[in-house]
Write an enzyme that holds these catalytic residues in place. Structure first.
Site, PDB file in Angstrom:
ATOM      1  N   THR A  23       6.560 -11.437  -1.063  1.00 32.78           N
ATOM      2  CA  THR A  23       5.595 -12.405  -1.607  1.00 32.78           C
ATOM      3  C   THR A  23       4.508 -11.698  -2.411  1.00 32.78           C
ATOM      4  O   THR A  23       3.860 -12.319  -3.253  1.00 32.78           O
ATOM      5  CB  THR A  23       4.916 -13.170  -0.453  1.00 32.78           C
ATOM      6  N   GLY A 109      11.328   2.014   6.076  1.00 35.10           N
ATOM      7  CA  GLY A 109      10.786   0.705   5.726  1.00 35.10           C
ATOM      8  C   GLY A 109       9.406   0.480   6.316  1.00 35.10           C
ATOM      9  O   GLY A 109       8.920  -0.642   6.357  1.00 35.10           O
ATOM     10  N   SER A 113       5.904   6.059   1.826  1.00 32.66           N
ATOM     11  CA  SER A 113       5.448   6.450   0.488  1.00 32.66           C
ATOM     12  C   SER A 113       4.024   5.959   0.238  1.00 32.66           C
ATOM     13  O   SER A 113       3.200   6.684  -0.320  1.00 32.66           O
ATOM     14  CB  SER A 113       6.407   5.973  -0.596  1.00 32.66           C
ATOM     15  N   ASP A 158       1.798  -2.633   0.833  1.00 33.61           N
ATOM     16  CA  ASP A 158       1.767  -1.457   1.707  1.00 33.61           C
ATOM     17  C   ASP A 158       0.446  -0.704   1.562  1.00 33.61           C
ATOM     18  O   ASP A 158      -0.145  -0.247   2.535  1.00 33.61           O
ATOM     19  CB  ASP A 158       2.927  -0.511   1.359  1.00 33.61           C
TER      20      ASP A 158
HETATM   21  C1  GLA Z   1       8.189  -3.040  -0.009  1.00 38.14           C
HETATM   22  C2  GLA Z   1       7.189  -2.990  -1.143  1.00 38.14           C
HETATM   23  C3  GLA Z   1       6.083  -4.026  -0.957  1.00 38.14           C
HETATM   24  C4  GLA Z   1       6.649  -5.412  -0.666  1.00 38.14           C
HETATM   25  C5  GLA Z   1       7.724  -5.344   0.416  1.00 38.14           C
HETATM   26  C6  GLA Z   1       8.433  -6.657   0.612  1.00 38.14           C
HETATM   27  O1  GLA Z   1       7.584  -2.632   1.186  1.00 38.14           O
HETATM   28  O2  GLA Z   1       6.618  -1.712  -1.219  1.00 38.14           O
HETATM   29  O3  GLA Z   1       5.257  -4.054  -2.099  1.00 38.14           O
HETATM   30  O4  GLA Z   1       7.136  -6.024  -1.824  1.00 38.14           O
HETATM   31  O5  GLA Z   1       8.700  -4.353   0.132  1.00 38.14           O
HETATM   32  O6  GLA Z   1       7.572  -7.592   1.150  1.00 38.14           O
END
Ligand code: GLA
Length: 347
Positions: A23, A109, A113, A158
């Site tokens: 989103t 995940g 980074s 993030d």
């Molecule tokens: C990764 C990206 C974020 C976001 C998520 C999905 O973590 O770095 O910016 O788009 O995927 O919500």
């Protein structure tokens, strides 16, 4: 006040996104929290006008002049990108030696980074005498590093989570206004765990950039700036798969609001239902799940999870489960709690 000749230690946490996936780059809503694992960067000024970086866990080294920063691959892309973007933003960097160490597994995940970029940026800023950079501007700068130096067209989720984390709370982020609101994460004895699917996730090399392009295409067809301006009726007219992508985004924004309301009402069972609904949507509408992710979600459900879902970009990485007090933590799963955001201090 840190002395400008002293060593500094910056720490930036990884994040878990409770809900609100894919989103952020659609100007939508998300509810992440910073975790207690992250990346540490020890930085010290040096006489030479270059950056010398050691990635301690990998026993690798990089060195580049501040006057001409060339692109590179892997972890070096982030170090060079952060230094170059800070320079472009007008920060006069000094020659610096960096020692990098991390506890967020790469490709899990959980945003290793972003933690790396944020810790590097805070450390380099502190050595350059900038101790309190604006956090939103710093998040935007770190995203430019992802986009232009690491080829991942990610949004701000993030980096904002890592920079703005608050102990004990999730953050409701509105990616249109960039307003960040804390939402206490009181789970009434239940706990959140992550479980690595074992499949390495990479935003640059997965379908992530394609999903982002599909959302941009949906906006173009609808004649709107972002999917935040779309309505359920208008997206029904889109061709597949754009219709399913847009539906996911609209419904996921709605689920963020509902989860915030459920948390405020202390209704943890409802939170679990929204996690499950989010996962189903990411699997069926947004199509970012994989067999390994499904197997990890199934393991959490077998362990009694009230809700479980893929976190982050998908295509591998970790899954998140909400476990009741009595349930045993499955082997390999790790409890995650909301911790403070990134900081820099004297070591
Ligand atoms: C990764 C990206 C974020 C976001 C998520 C999905 O973590 O770095 O910016 O788009 O995927 O919500």
């Amino acid at each position: 006040m840190l002395s400008s000749t002293a060593t500094v230690l910056a720490f930036a946490p990884g994040r878990v996104n409770l809900i609100g996936e894919h989103t952020d780059y659609n100007q939508g809503l998300a509810l992440p929290f910073a975790i207690d694992r992250g990346v540490s960067v020890r930085a010290q000024p040096i006489a030479a006008s270059c950056v010398r970086a050691n990635a301690l866990d990998m026993h690798e080294h990089d060195e580049f002049p501040l006057s001409a920063i060339e692109p590179a691959d892997g972890w070096r892309a982030y170090v060079r990108g952060v230094a170059a973007e800070l320079g472009s933003a007008g920060i006069e960097l000094r020659g610096t030696s960096l020692e990098i160490s991390g506890e967020v597994p790469q490709g899990s995940g959980l945003s290793s980074s972003a933690a790396l970029e944020v810790a590097l940026a805070l450390a380099l800023c502190a050595v350059a005498g900038q101790e309190n950079p604006d956090r939103v501007e710093l998040a935007e700068l770190c995203v430019r590093v992802e986009n232009d130096w690491a080829d991942a067209q990610t949004g701000l989720l993030d980096q904002l989570a890592s920079l703005c984390g608050e102990e004990g709370s999730a953050l409701r982020i509105d990616f249109r206004s960039l307003e960040v609101e804390t939402v206490p994460l009181a789970l009434d004895g239940n706990r959140l765990v992550t479980l690595d699917s074992g499949e390495e996730h990479s935003n640059a090399d997965s379908g992530y950039n394609q999903r982002r392009a599909e959302c941009a295409q949906a906006c173009e067809e609808l004649g709107i700036q972002s999917l935040r301006d779309a309505t359920p009726d208008t997206v029904d007219d889109l061709p597949d798969p754009l219709r399913r992508r847009a539906r996911h985004v609209l419904q996921e924004n709605e689920r963020v609001e509902q989860t915030v309301a459920a948390l405020r009402a202390g209704d943890v069972e409802r939170v679990g239902e929204f996690l499950d609904a989010s996962h189903a949507s990411l699997r069926d509408l947004y199509e970012v799940s994989t067999d390994a992710v499904e197997a990890a979600v199934a393991r959490l459900r077998e362990a009694g999870a009230i809700g479980a879902r893929v976190v982050g970009g998908g295509f591998g990485g970790s899954v998140l489960g909400l476990l009741p007090e009595a349930a045993e933590t499955p082997t390999g799963a790790v409890e995650v709690r909301p911790g403070p955001g990134a900081s820099v201090r004297a070591p």
